[in-house]
Design an enzyme around this catalytic site. Structure first.
Site, PDB file in Angstrom:
ATOM      1  N   HIS A 178       8.887   1.103  -2.973  1.00  0.00           N
ATOM      2  CA  HIS A 178       7.627   1.551  -2.405  1.00  0.00           C
ATOM      3  C   HIS A 178       7.568   3.061  -2.411  1.00  0.00           C
ATOM      4  O   HIS A 178       8.589   3.718  -2.216  1.00  0.00           O
ATOM      5  CB  HIS A 178       7.459   1.042  -0.964  1.00  0.00           C
ATOM      6  CG  HIS A 178       6.047   1.130  -0.502  1.00  0.00           C
ATOM      7  ND1 HIS A 178       5.522   2.266   0.073  1.00  0.00           N
ATOM      8  CD2 HIS A 178       5.035   0.238  -0.588  1.00  0.00           C
ATOM      9  CE1 HIS A 178       4.237   2.054   0.333  1.00  0.00           C
ATOM     10  NE2 HIS A 178       3.917   0.841  -0.060  1.00  0.00           N
ATOM     11  N   ASP A 209       5.079  -7.648  -0.747  1.00  0.00           N
ATOM     12  CA  ASP A 209       4.765  -8.644  -1.772  1.00  0.00           C
ATOM     13  C   ASP A 209       5.928  -9.572  -2.086  1.00  0.00           C
ATOM     14  O   ASP A 209       5.736 -10.630  -2.675  1.00  0.00           O
ATOM     15  CB  ASP A 209       4.296  -7.942  -3.053  1.00  0.00           C
ATOM     16  CG  ASP A 209       2.982  -7.217  -2.847  1.00  0.00           C
ATOM     17  OD1 ASP A 209       2.160  -7.736  -2.076  1.00  0.00           O
ATOM     18  OD2 ASP A 209       2.787  -6.144  -3.431  1.00  0.00           O
TER      19      ASP A 209
HETATM   20  N1  CMC Z   1      12.821  -2.335 -10.078  1.00  0.00           N
HETATM   21  C1  CMC Z   1      13.682  -1.505 -10.722  1.00  0.00           C
HETATM   22  N2  CMC Z   1      13.646  -0.175 -10.613  1.00  0.00           N
HETATM   23  C2  CMC Z   1      12.703   0.372  -9.829  1.00  0.00           C
HETATM   24  C3  CMC Z   1      11.774  -0.407  -9.138  1.00  0.00           C
HETATM   25  C4  CMC Z   1      11.854  -1.816  -9.282  1.00  0.00           C
HETATM   26  N3  CMC Z   1      10.979  -2.612  -8.646  1.00  0.00           N
HETATM   27  N4  CMC Z   1      10.943   0.384  -8.428  1.00  0.00           N
HETATM   28  C5  CMC Z   1      11.340   1.634  -8.661  1.00  0.00           C
HETATM   29  N5  CMC Z   1      12.405   1.637  -9.514  1.00  0.00           N
HETATM   30  C6  CMC Z   1      13.166   2.823  -9.966  1.00  0.00           C
HETATM   31  C7  CMC Z   1      12.398   3.599 -10.996  1.00  0.00           C
HETATM   32  O1  CMC Z   1      12.713   3.162 -12.303  1.00  0.00           O
HETATM   33  C8  CMC Z   1      12.870   5.004 -10.729  1.00  0.00           C
HETATM   34  O2  CMC Z   1      14.174   5.134 -11.248  1.00  0.00           O
HETATM   35  P1  CMC Z   1      14.641   6.556 -11.875  1.00  0.00           P
HETATM   36  O3  CMC Z   1      14.601   7.519 -10.734  1.00  0.00           O
HETATM   37  O4  CMC Z   1      16.005   6.289 -12.401  1.00  0.00           O
HETATM   38  O5  CMC Z   1      13.641   6.878 -12.946  1.00  0.00           O
HETATM   39  C9  CMC Z   1      13.007   5.048  -9.218  1.00  0.00           C
HETATM   40  O6  CMC Z   1      13.275   3.686  -8.830  1.00  0.00           O
HETATM   41  C10 CMC Z   1      11.760   5.543  -8.479  1.00  0.00           C
HETATM   42  O7  CMC Z   1      10.639   4.747  -8.912  1.00  0.00           O
HETATM   43  P2  CMC Z   1       9.191   5.321  -9.152  1.00  0.00           P
HETATM   44  O8  CMC Z   1       8.470   4.435 -10.072  1.00  0.00           O
HETATM   45  O9  CMC Z   1       9.248   6.779  -9.501  1.00  0.00           O
HETATM   46  O10 CMC Z   1       8.617   5.219  -7.672  1.00  0.00           O
HETATM   47  P3  CMC Z   1       7.111   5.215  -7.259  1.00  0.00           P
HETATM   48  O11 CMC Z   1       7.046   5.650  -5.853  1.00  0.00           O
HETATM   49  O12 CMC Z   1       6.295   5.958  -8.245  1.00  0.00           O
HETATM   50  O13 CMC Z   1       6.686   3.660  -7.418  1.00  0.00           O
HETATM   51  C11 CMC Z   1       6.330   1.378  -6.968  1.00  0.00           C
HETATM   52  C12 CMC Z   1       6.608   2.774  -6.376  1.00  0.00           C
HETATM   53  C13 CMC Z   1       5.967   0.417  -5.826  1.00  0.00           C
HETATM   54  C14 CMC Z   1       5.116   1.451  -7.927  1.00  0.00           C
HETATM   55  C15 CMC Z   1       7.576   0.864  -7.712  1.00  0.00           C
HETATM   56  O14 CMC Z   1       8.679   0.759  -6.819  1.00  0.00           O
HETATM   57  C16 CMC Z   1       7.362  -0.471  -8.416  1.00  0.00           C
HETATM   58  O15 CMC Z   1       6.861  -0.508  -9.543  1.00  0.00           O
HETATM   59  N6  CMC Z   1       7.729  -1.634  -7.759  1.00  0.00           N
HETATM   60  C17 CMC Z   1       7.484  -2.937  -8.320  1.00  0.00           C
HETATM   61  C18 CMC Z   1       6.038  -3.331  -8.071  1.00  0.00           C
HETATM   62  C19 CMC Z   1       5.765  -3.695  -6.622  1.00  0.00           C
HETATM   63  O16 CMC Z   1       6.501  -4.451  -6.004  1.00  0.00           O
HETATM   64  N7  CMC Z   1       4.632  -3.172  -6.091  1.00  0.00           N
HETATM   65  C20 CMC Z   1       4.190  -3.488  -4.746  1.00  0.00           C
HETATM   66  C21 CMC Z   1       4.261  -2.300  -3.822  1.00  0.00           C
HETATM   67  S1  CMC Z   1       4.055  -2.809  -2.084  1.00  0.00           S
HETATM   68  C22 CMC Z   1       2.469  -3.449  -1.963  1.00  0.00           C
HETATM   69  C23 CMC Z   1       1.425  -2.417  -2.115  1.00  0.00           C
HETATM   70  O17 CMC Z   1       1.283  -1.563  -1.200  1.00  0.00           O
HETATM   71  O18 CMC Z   1       0.704  -2.463  -3.098  1.00  0.00           O
END
Ligand code: CMC
Length: 389
Positions: A278, A335
């Site tokens: 998140h 989720d």
């Molecule tokens: N599985 C594997 N790696 C992950 C995941 C995951 N679900 N989420 C983040 N990472 C890694 C990402 O690859 C990155 O690694 P590195 O620093 O080595 O490049 C690091 O963790 C930080 O991730 P980010 O994408 O820069 O973080 P963000 O804040 O931009 O994204 C997120 C947040 C929710 C979009 C992301 O964690 C994600 O895609 N999660 C899966 C989708 C999900 O469950 N979404 C629902 C969010 S909660 C409900 C809502 O409010 O919508």
């Protein structure tokens, strides 16, 4: 470098001042108008929580009753919207249909372009809130080709939604055996009501920011809400709940969990563990914690799918004890836990994200209203760092 602060994804930009929702991502705290969500979910109805978000205080018993009645009264859709459903093909995703129908509401309620009138303003909010589950249920029935069911004003909001998903036209079907009737248990209504409450607001997330951005251009409020639906559909946001269930099914067995954990960690594999991570919570998501408790409580009563629960549990354990996830602060989010409960409520997977929409609607409306009442609000118009020639 350049004249402007470069902040892709707005990770460190506050776009507004707000009194609605407070998140402490370090301490896993979430409050709506000062109330901790653990004191709201399952303890106050979703409609009372909606009132709280939009009006700033919990309703008195009398206000609660009037609000509930008003929501029932406004639940019907203009028949023209039903003809819009008919134009869409079988198998249309209910999110596509919901977006279109919500956008179309602006064609039916033109007056709301001028909202100086306080009562008109409140009525506009109640109207969208009331119609959202009706649009969602009809979008679903339309997608599978079953006859549309009209809202039953004798039922509470959440019960009515379950009714509209399950009912057989022309009366009750009681004797088909387990899982094949349209009976609605109180425990099911309460569980779904708590799930809606946990989704009701989450400060400046992607869809809420979209609603505010569109609202900032003075566009029609229903159009702003429709744009929120679009933003929510993506799998990084609300669409994740549908993908979590797909993924648990894909994993298929506890023994396959390590393979998928390895895929999620592989920087050359785009595979992500859905329902993990998140932007704001780098510690446990309090909504997920509350849902997990609800899941444990309902395990027997709702006869939750134990195979899915076992896989989910194994995924969670594997991720929580893995350095990759620990270092990045990746915990299960809301989720990750909603799907197993929704499945036990016999809710089809493609309705998971529409349920997120129903839950988030009062948050969008509260945030849109706050924007409109904020004398400092401006059209959303970020700048860029030009990198062309
Ligand atoms: N599985 C594997 N790696 C992950 C995941 C995951 N679900 N989420 C983040 N990472 C890694 C990402 O690859 C990155 O690694 P590195 O620093 O080595 O490049 C690091 O963790 C930080 O991730 P980010 O994408 O820069 O973080 P963000 O804040 O931009 O994204 C997120 C947040 C929710 C979009 C992301 O964690 C994600 O895609 N999660 C899966 C989708 C999900 O469950 N979404 C629902 C969010 S909660 C409900 C809502 O409010 O919508």
């Amino acid at each position: 470098s350049g004249m402007f602060t470069y902040d892709p994804g707005y990770t460190s930009t506050a776009s507004c001042e707000s009194k609605i929702t407070f998140i402490d991502g370090e301490n896993s705290e979430l409050r709506y108008r000062g109330y901790d969500i653990t004191d709201l979910a399952g303890k106050h109805s979703f409609l009372d929580v909606s009132y709280l978000l939009m009006r700033g205080k919990l309703p008195t018993p009398e206000a609660s009753k009037n609000f509930d009645l008003e929501i029932r009264h406004r639940s019907f859709l203009n028949e023209g919207i039903i003809r819009l459903f008919e134009a869409l093909p079988d198998g249309a995703h209910p999110m596509a249909t919901m977006g279109a129908a919500t956008m179309a509401l602006a064609a039916f309620y033109k007056d709301h372009l001028h909202l100086e009138d306080e009562d008109a303003f409140k009525m506009m909010r109640r109207r969208i809130l009331a119609k959202m589950p009706v649009i969602a249920a009809m979008a679903y029935r339309n997608s599978i080709g079953t006859p549309l069911i009209y809202p039953d004003v004798n039922r509470y909001f959440t019960e009515n939604f379950l009714y509209m998903l399950r009912a057989y036209p022309g009366g009750r079907m009681k004797y088909l055996g387990d899982g094949k009737n349209d009976e609605i248990k109180q425990v099911e209504i309460d569980a779904l009501d708590a799930i809606l409450t946990l989704h009701a607001d989450h400060e400046q997330n992607a869809s809420t920011t979209t609603v505010r951005n569109v609202g900032s251009t003075e566009a029609h409020p229903y159009v702003a809400i429709a744009s929120g639906i679009s933003a929510l559909w993506g799998s990084a946001h609300g669409g994740a709940n549908e993908k979590v269930m797909d993924q648990l099914k894909l994993i298929g067995d506890v023994k396959n969990v390590p393979t998928y954990i390895a895929k999620a960690k592989d920087r050359n594999d785009p595979f992500r563990l859905m329902g993990f991570g998140h932007r704001v919570y780098k510690n446990r998501d309090p909504r997920a914690e509350t849902l997990k408790a609800l899941q444990d409580k309902l395990k027997e009563e709702l006869n939750l799918d134990s195979k899915l629960l076992d896989i989910a549990h194994a995924v969670e354990q594997a991720a929580l004890s893995d350095d990759y996830f620990k270092e990045r602060g990746l915990y299960p989010n809301i989720d990750f836990y909603s799907g197993v409960i929704l499945t036990a409520l016999k809710i089809p997977i493609e309705m998971f994200t529409p349920i997120f929409v129903i839950g988030r609607t009062p948050g969008w409306l509260a945030q849109w209203s706050e924007l409109k009442q904020d004398p400092k609000h401006k059209i959303a118009r970020p700048r860029q760092l030009y990198t062309g020639n």
